[in-house]
Design a protein around this motif. Structure first.
Motif, PDB file in Angstrom:
ATOM      1  N   UNK A 192     -60.992 -26.000 -72.995  1.00  0.00           N
ATOM      2  CA  UNK A 192     -59.654 -26.554 -72.760  1.00  0.00           C
ATOM      3  C   UNK A 192     -58.877 -25.841 -71.650  1.00  0.00           C
ATOM      4  N   UNK A 193     -59.055 -24.530 -71.536  1.00  0.00           N
ATOM      5  CA  UNK A 193     -58.329 -23.794 -70.500  1.00  0.00           C
ATOM      6  C   UNK A 193     -58.783 -24.231 -69.106  1.00  0.00           C
ATOM      7  N   UNK A 194     -60.077 -24.434 -68.921  1.00  0.00           N
ATOM      8  CA  UNK A 194     -60.585 -24.920 -67.637  1.00  0.00           C
ATOM      9  C   UNK A 194     -60.092 -26.338 -67.372  1.00  0.00           C
ATOM     10  N   UNK A 195     -60.107 -27.155 -68.397  1.00  0.00           N
ATOM     11  CA  UNK A 195     -59.641 -28.544 -68.259  1.00  0.00           C
ATOM     12  C   UNK A 195     -58.161 -28.563 -67.863  1.00  0.00           C
ATOM     13  N   UNK A 196     -57.341 -27.730 -68.506  1.00  0.00           N
ATOM     14  CA  UNK A 196     -55.912 -27.662 -68.184  1.00  0.00           C
ATOM     15  C   UNK A 196     -55.685 -27.156 -66.756  1.00  0.00           C
ATOM     16  N   UNK A 197     -56.448 -26.150 -66.346  1.00  0.00           N
ATOM     17  CA  UNK A 197     -56.321 -25.637 -64.983  1.00  0.00           C
ATOM     18  C   UNK A 197     -56.683 -26.728 -63.973  1.00  0.00           C
ATOM     19  N   UNK A 198     -57.769 -27.432 -64.235  1.00  0.00           N
ATOM     20  CA  UNK A 198     -58.206 -28.499 -63.329  1.00  0.00           C
ATOM     21  C   UNK A 198     -57.145 -29.592 -63.233  1.00  0.00           C
ATOM     22  N   UNK A 258     -53.919 -29.267 -63.813  1.00  0.00           N
ATOM     23  CA  UNK A 258     -52.737 -28.712 -63.141  1.00  0.00           C
ATOM     24  C   UNK A 258     -52.941 -28.646 -61.632  1.00  0.00           C
ATOM     25  N   UNK A 259     -54.118 -28.216 -61.187  1.00  0.00           N
ATOM     26  CA  UNK A 259     -54.351 -28.111 -59.740  1.00  0.00           C
ATOM     27  C   UNK A 259     -54.386 -29.484 -59.087  1.00  0.00           C
ATOM     28  N   UNK A 260     -54.973 -30.452 -59.757  1.00  0.00           N
ATOM     29  CA  UNK A 260     -54.994 -31.817 -59.202  1.00  0.00           C
ATOM     30  C   UNK A 260     -53.586 -32.396 -59.109  1.00  0.00           C
ATOM     31  N   UNK A 261     -52.808 -32.200 -60.170  1.00  0.00           N
ATOM     32  CA  UNK A 261     -51.427 -32.698 -60.162  1.00  0.00           C
ATOM     33  C   UNK A 261     -50.622 -31.980 -59.081  1.00  0.00           C
ATOM     34  N   UNK A 262     -50.802 -30.681 -58.967  1.00  0.00           N
ATOM     35  CA  UNK A 262     -50.121 -29.906 -57.936  1.00  0.00           C
ATOM     36  C   UNK A 262     -50.424 -30.481 -56.550  1.00  0.00           C
ATOM     37  N   UNK A 263     -51.690 -30.667 -56.241  1.00  0.00           N
ATOM     38  CA  UNK A 263     -52.068 -31.174 -54.920  1.00  0.00           C
ATOM     39  C   UNK A 263     -51.474 -32.554 -54.660  1.00  0.00           C
ATOM     40  N   UNK A 264     -51.504 -33.409 -55.658  1.00  0.00           N
ATOM     41  CA  UNK A 264     -50.950 -34.759 -55.530  1.00  0.00           C
ATOM     42  C   UNK A 264     -49.430 -34.706 -55.310  1.00  0.00           C
ATOM     43  N   UNK A 265     -48.728 -33.906 -56.118  1.00  0.00           N
ATOM     44  CA  UNK A 265     -47.274 -33.836 -56.029  1.00  0.00           C
ATOM     45  C   UNK A 265     -46.807 -33.131 -54.754  1.00  0.00           C
ATOM     46  N   UNK A 266     -47.515 -32.086 -54.338  1.00  0.00           N
ATOM     47  CA  UNK A 266     -47.158 -31.389 -53.095  1.00  0.00           C
ATOM     48  C   UNK A 266     -47.330 -32.337 -51.914  1.00  0.00           C
ATOM     49  N   UNK A 267     -48.394 -33.089 -51.917  1.00  0.00           N
ATOM     50  CA  UNK A 267     -48.613 -34.052 -50.827  1.00  0.00           C
ATOM     51  C   UNK A 267     -47.471 -35.058 -50.780  1.00  0.00           C
ATOM     52  N   UNK A 268     -47.052 -35.532 -51.955  1.00  0.00           N
ATOM     53  CA  UNK A 268     -45.996 -36.552 -52.028  1.00  0.00           C
ATOM     54  C   UNK A 268     -44.622 -35.967 -51.709  1.00  0.00           C
ATOM     55  N   UNK A 269     -44.276 -34.815 -52.288  1.00  0.00           N
ATOM     56  CA  UNK A 269     -42.926 -34.277 -52.157  1.00  0.00           C
ATOM     57  C   UNK A 269     -42.686 -33.412 -50.922  1.00  0.00           C
ATOM     58  N   UNK A 270     -43.691 -32.690 -50.493  1.00  0.00           N
ATOM     59  CA  UNK A 270     -43.498 -31.762 -49.368  1.00  0.00           C
ATOM     60  C   UNK A 270     -43.961 -32.375 -48.053  1.00  0.00           C
ATOM     61  N   UNK A 271     -45.111 -33.021 -48.071  1.00  0.00           N
ATOM     62  CA  UNK A 271     -45.699 -33.514 -46.834  1.00  0.00           C
ATOM     63  C   UNK A 271     -45.573 -35.023 -46.632  1.00  0.00           C
ATOM     64  N   UNK A 272     -44.975 -35.686 -47.592  1.00  0.00           N
ATOM     65  CA  UNK A 272     -44.686 -37.123 -47.577  1.00  0.00           C
ATOM     66  C   UNK A 272     -45.913 -37.905 -47.162  1.00  0.00           C
TER      67      UNK A 272
END
Length: 107
Positions: A85-91, A93-107
């Motif tokens: 579960x810890x690996x699944x949660x990390x994976x 979180x990192x995917x969501x981070x990359x998606x949200x950073x692309x949308x919010x920071x780099x448009x």
């Protein structure tokens, strides 16, 4: 005024970290959280707060992605390889981070 490359990089890291802080839900008042990708193989999660006795607390976790695994490093703790579960949660979180950073920071 022209923004230097270093200042621009610092600003982007701060913006990315602010996005990462929201991935784990809302912060309790008085807490500070960061979650960010430092390099393609190095991630950080950091949280600071004041406990019920008024003492400042902090926790930082460094994640190293290497050789098809994720190594979790914390001061005073043995290094561990994420699994289950810890690996699944990390994976997630990192995917969501990359998606949200692309949308919010780099448009």
């Amino acid at each position: 005024m022209f923004d230097s490359g270093k200042r621009r990089r610092e600003r982007l890291v701060n913006q990315e970290s602010a996005v990462g802080a929201k991935i784990f839900g809302p912060l309790v008042e008085g807490r500070r959280r960061e979650f960010f990708c430092h390099t393609p193989t190095e991630w950080f999660w950091h949280e600071e707060w004041v406990d019920e006795y008024g003492l400042s607390k902090l926790q930082t976790v460094r994640y190293i992605v290497s050789g098809g695994q994720v190594i979790k490093k914390q001061v005073g703790q043995p290094n561990t390889v994420l699994a289950g579960p810890e690996l699944k949660n990390f994976t997630r979180a990192t995917r969501k981070y990359l998606r949200e950073v692309k949308r919010e920071v780099y448009h």
